[in-house]
Design a protein around this motif. Structure first.
Motif, PDB file in Angstrom:
ATOM      1  N   GLN A 156      -3.997 -49.415  -1.092  1.00  0.00           N
ATOM      2  CA  GLN A 156      -5.221 -48.615  -1.258  1.00  0.00           C
ATOM      3  C   GLN A 156      -4.894 -47.131  -1.283  1.00  0.00           C
ATOM      4  OE1 GLN A 156      -8.266 -49.732   1.602  1.00  0.00           O
ATOM      5  NE2 GLN A 156      -7.665 -51.875   1.489  1.00  0.00           N
ATOM      6  N   TRP A 157      -4.031 -46.705  -0.372  1.00  0.00           N
ATOM      7  CA  TRP A 157      -3.618 -45.296  -0.369  1.00  0.00           C
ATOM      8  C   TRP A 157      -2.996 -44.919  -1.704  1.00  0.00           C
ATOM      9  CZ3 TRP A 157      -0.732 -45.041   5.018  1.00  0.00           C
ATOM     10  CH2 TRP A 157      -1.693 -45.019   6.037  1.00  0.00           C
ATOM     11  N   ASN A 158      -2.139 -45.793  -2.191  1.00  0.00           N
ATOM     12  CA  ASN A 158      -1.417 -45.485  -3.421  1.00  0.00           C
ATOM     13  C   ASN A 158      -2.349 -45.415  -4.621  1.00  0.00           C
ATOM     14  OD1 ASN A 158       1.239 -45.082  -4.727  1.00  0.00           O
ATOM     15  ND2 ASN A 158       0.735 -46.993  -5.775  1.00  0.00           N
ATOM     16  N   ALA A 159      -3.365 -46.276  -4.645  1.00  0.00           N
ATOM     17  CA  ALA A 159      -4.324 -46.236  -5.753  1.00  0.00           C
ATOM     18  C   ALA A 159      -5.033 -44.882  -5.803  1.00  0.00           C
ATOM     19  CB  ALA A 159      -5.335 -47.369  -5.604  1.00  0.00           C
ATOM     20  N   SER A 160      -5.430 -44.369  -4.637  1.00  0.00           N
ATOM     21  CA  SER A 160      -6.064 -43.045  -4.590  1.00  0.00           C
ATOM     22  C   SER A 160      -5.072 -41.951  -4.959  1.00  0.00           C
ATOM     23  CB  SER A 160      -6.629 -42.780  -3.193  1.00  0.00           C
ATOM     24  OG  SER A 160      -7.623 -43.712  -2.863  1.00  0.00           O
ATOM     25  N   LEU A 161      -3.845 -42.108  -4.485  1.00  0.00           N
ATOM     26  CA  LEU A 161      -2.832 -41.089  -4.745  1.00  0.00           C
ATOM     27  C   LEU A 161      -2.502 -40.988  -6.230  1.00  0.00           C
ATOM     28  CD1 LEU A 161      -0.709 -39.064  -3.746  1.00  0.00           C
ATOM     29  CD2 LEU A 161       0.877 -40.996  -3.505  1.00  0.00           C
ATOM     30  N   GLN A 162      -2.423 -42.131  -6.919  1.00  0.00           N
ATOM     31  CA  GLN A 162      -2.065 -42.100  -8.339  1.00  0.00           C
ATOM     32  C   GLN A 162      -3.053 -41.245  -9.130  1.00  0.00           C
ATOM     33  OE1 GLN A 162       0.836 -43.531  -9.730  1.00  0.00           O
ATOM     34  NE2 GLN A 162       1.232 -43.658  -7.534  1.00  0.00           N
TER      35      GLN A 162
END
Length: 715
Positions: free
Chosen positions: A690-696
């Motif tokens: 989830q963090w990575n999806a926002s970060l991308q």
């Protein structure tokens, strides 16, 4: 003479403080806690006024004088009431007054809530009693008492209540009561119906009596010991040591109850008290010896609490780096309990024999008392992890990152959720060119008829001149008759936009009511004079604010020397901090809001940034995972004002890394040391994704902002 001039003339001749706004004029009441607003056609007007033509200065000033008089009398009574009850009163300009005593801590509204009730009642007595009822005040004064109080000055404000460390709730007897209650309930919950009946019939009177006698005796022997209970560790009574770095733990179980029966409550209480006092004295001498040695060798101390990260509390000693590490808590207590004093320091500082020797000397010398010269500071870790090399922005790298950034934005716009971020300055600023506006309008048109998205979709389309959105927005406002504290900013903005077309609905939302305070921040941005004054009053009412809690608006009102000092502290933080997992988002946002772009220039020189953001390491004082995963908003804020080549290289490097895998590796390493964390590995991986999806998405926006600069680079 127009009505504005006549109102200002009245204010000057009656020593009233006027607040002049393009929408109208406000007259501050004598108490300074509210304002009588004269705002034709505006929902925040104290008295509804349909147009400028309906403004009657004589009638309005007459109403103001009556409300001002009643408010003054009411506040006089409130001060008297609090003094009579022994409540310490905390007054503030925003009307939110607090009152407290040893057993009471509450507040009441003497701002617009008092004004509204006064306007509703012709009699002062009725108005005051109605206000007391609305504020849930107990035992308000009767008519006779009110008459007497109004003739006398209120007594002095009672002193602020002081926390009593000897209060029974923090003492041994109070803690023991909680322990007995909770332990008994926990035990009873495990019994069958038959066992419960037998237990209730037979009871455990003898054991209960012995325990009660033990706790009573222990409380008398240790009257100043702070006590608490730990029901997670087999029902323990905890007695804080005087240094507050550890506690004495006493397990209350069947073996302890057997000991009480065998030796007697009085004997056991004396044994426990003697051991506690012995360890407390040894701890005080040992900790003092360590601090004394650190201060005398010119070193500093850093205290870190690892509990949030699955560890315990630790101390570091050094001049710049964490040269010495030691546990001042349970481990030190156990060593003092089981080892000779020399062995305690040899074991605690076995890798630093010179420091251990000096501690032993200080421990043995009664005159080795700390004189306050010890410095607590943030120390750097001994080793910096190797940062990944940031990629060079070659043609192939730029083309590949262009593609990845575009894919991230495409993924972002697959769901309407992104519309909620429309208008957020860090996400899509007014001067942003990372996205064609047609993407917003296409998404908004697709979802404007869906009630969940109507307000934000209409806002987007109205900003882009869509005529169809006008009728949809009006219909939405017309149906929004009931205000709600969780309403979206977009709905608030639409109701404000059409407030003159729907005056009754607008007044229900933005007139004097219980919900208006929920919208202050948004209404300030929309130019509402009532909200602007209220926020300014809140800022004036602040008693003490920590420097790191000051808002940009508050900072701008500070002297230049003070703001310059804050700016230099922020620049120093940017150059020297190693805490990037996660980064301090508030500091980043403050630099953006204040326009301190040199903070980001300093941040680019910090060698710890790429090492912590793009690597996973065992850190203890911060998350082991790559800090960039938890710095999505920081990337957006940074790229909004400084989309430099350095940030672009960092973004391109991050796109090439598998940050989720690095984070999973970190959690697996931690689980090897702490078996209790193994069950959460699956949850952790889901969170990382989830963090990575926002970060991308943030990386994509940051990259496109960089690419929007002329020639692709900022000079």
């Amino acid at each position: 003479m127009n009505w504005r001039a006549r109102i200002l003339e009245y204010a000057e001749s009656n020593a009233c403080k006027p607040i002049v706004d393009v929408a109208g004029i406000g007259l501050e009441y004598e108490d300074g806690c509210d304002v009588f607003w004269i705002l034709p056609r505006e929902p925040g007007s104290t008295v509804p006024i349909a147009s400028d033509d309906e403004v009657n200065p004589v009638d309005l000033t007459s109403i103001f004088e009556r409300v001002n008089k009643y408010r003054s009398k009411a506040i006089h009574l409130i001060r008297y009431y609090c003094a009579d009850k022994g409540y310490h009163l905390i007054e503030s300009f925003d009307g939110d007054w607090g009152y407290s005593s040893k057993y009471v801590d509450a507040s009441f509204d003497v701002g617009e809530a008092l004004t509204a009730i006064v306007l509703e009642h012709g009699s002062f007595i009725e108005a005051f009693h109605a206000w007391c009822e609305a504020q849930w005040l107990k035992d308000p004064p009767n008519k006779k008492t009110i008459a007497r109080w109004l003739k006398e000055p209120p007594p002095p404000n009672p002193p602020e209540p002081i926390d009593d460390d000897d209060d029974e709730e923090t003492g041994i007897v109070g803690a023991a009561a909680w322990l007995s209650l909770c332990s008994g309930l926990k035990e009873l919950s495990t019994l069958s119906d038959e066992e419960l009946k037998a237990r209730l019939t037979a009871g455990r009177q003898s054991t209960a009596t012995e325990l009660t006698d033990f706790f009573k005796q222990l409380g008398e022997l240790l009257p100043n010991a702070k006590a608490s209970v730990d029901l997670c560790r087999d029902d323990r009574l905890l007695l804080d040591f005087s240094d507050e770095l550890d506690d004495y733990s006493l397990r209350i179980n069947s073996a302890f109850e057997k000991r009480l029966k065998t030796e007697g409550a009085d004997t056991v209480a004396r044994q426990v008290a003697d051991e506690y006092l012995r360890l407390d004295s040894l701890r005080a001498r040992a900790v003092n010896a360590i601090w004394f040695t650190a201060a005398n060798t010119g070193q500093k101390v850093e205290r870190l609490n690892y509990c949030f990260f699955g560890g315990s509390e630790a101390y570091f000693i050094g001049s710049v780096t964490r040269d010495i590490t030691f546990d001042a808590g349970r481990r030190l207590t156990m060593r003092l309990k089981n080892l000779a004093s020399d062995d305690v320091f040899d074991k605690t500082f076995e890798e630093h024999p010179d420091f251990a020797a000096k501690c032993k000397t200080a421990f043995a010398t009664a005159s080795s008392k700390l004189d306050g010269a010890l410095q607590f500071a943030s120390l750097l870790p001994l080793e910096m992890p190797d940062p990944p090399p940031l990629v060079e922005l070659t043609t192939s790298v730029i083309e590949r990152t262009d593609k990845l950034a575009t894919e991230a934005i495409e993924h972002l716009f697959r769901t309407p959720n992104v519309m909620y971020r429309y208008g957020e300055p860090n996400f899509i600023g007014k001067s942003d060119h990372w996205l064609d506006s047609s993407r917003w309008t296409e998404l908004a048109r697709k979802h404007i008829d869906d009630r969940q998205w109507t307000a934000v979709a209409a806002t987007i389309l109205l900003d882009h001149g869509d005529q169809h959105a006008e009728s949809v927005a009006r219909s939405l406002v017309a149906s929004s008759t009931e205000p709600h504290h969780e309403s979206s900013d977009d709905l608030i903005e639409l109701i404000w936009k059409y407030r003159h077309e729907f005056p009754e609905i607008a007044r229900a939302w933005f007139g004097p009511n219980a919900y208006r305070s929920c919208y202050y921040d948004r209404l300030v941005k929309l130019g509402d004079p009532v909200s602007i004054r209220q926020v300014e009053a809140e800022n004036r009412s602040l008693q003490e604010v920590e420097e790191d809690e000051l808002t940009p608006d508050q900072l701008r009102q500070m002297p230049t020397d003070f703001t310059d000092q804050i700016r230099q502290q922020l620049k120093e933080w940017a150059r020297e901090t190693h805490q990037f997992s996660p980064i301090d988002q508030r500091k980043i946002q403050l630099a953006v809001d204040m326009g301190w772009l040199d903070v980001f220039t300093d941040l680019e020189t910090n060698p710890w940034l790429p090492a912590i953001w793009l690597r996973s390491n065992e850190r203890g004082d911060q998350f082991d995972e790559p800090g960039l995963l938890m710095s999505t908003e920081a990337v957006l804020a940074w790229s909004r004002v400084r989309p430099t080549e350095f940030l672009a290289r960092l973004v391109a490097t991050a796109f090439d890394l598998d940050l989720v895998s690095l984070a999973v590796e970190a959690s697996e390493r931690s689980a090897l040391k702490n078996s209790s964390e193994r069950d959460t590995l699956g949850i952790c991986q889901s969170v990382y994704q989830q963090w990575n999806a926002s970060l991308q998405a943030s990386l994509g926006i940051a990259w496109l902002r960089f690419r929007a600069i002329d020639d692709g680079f900022e000079t």
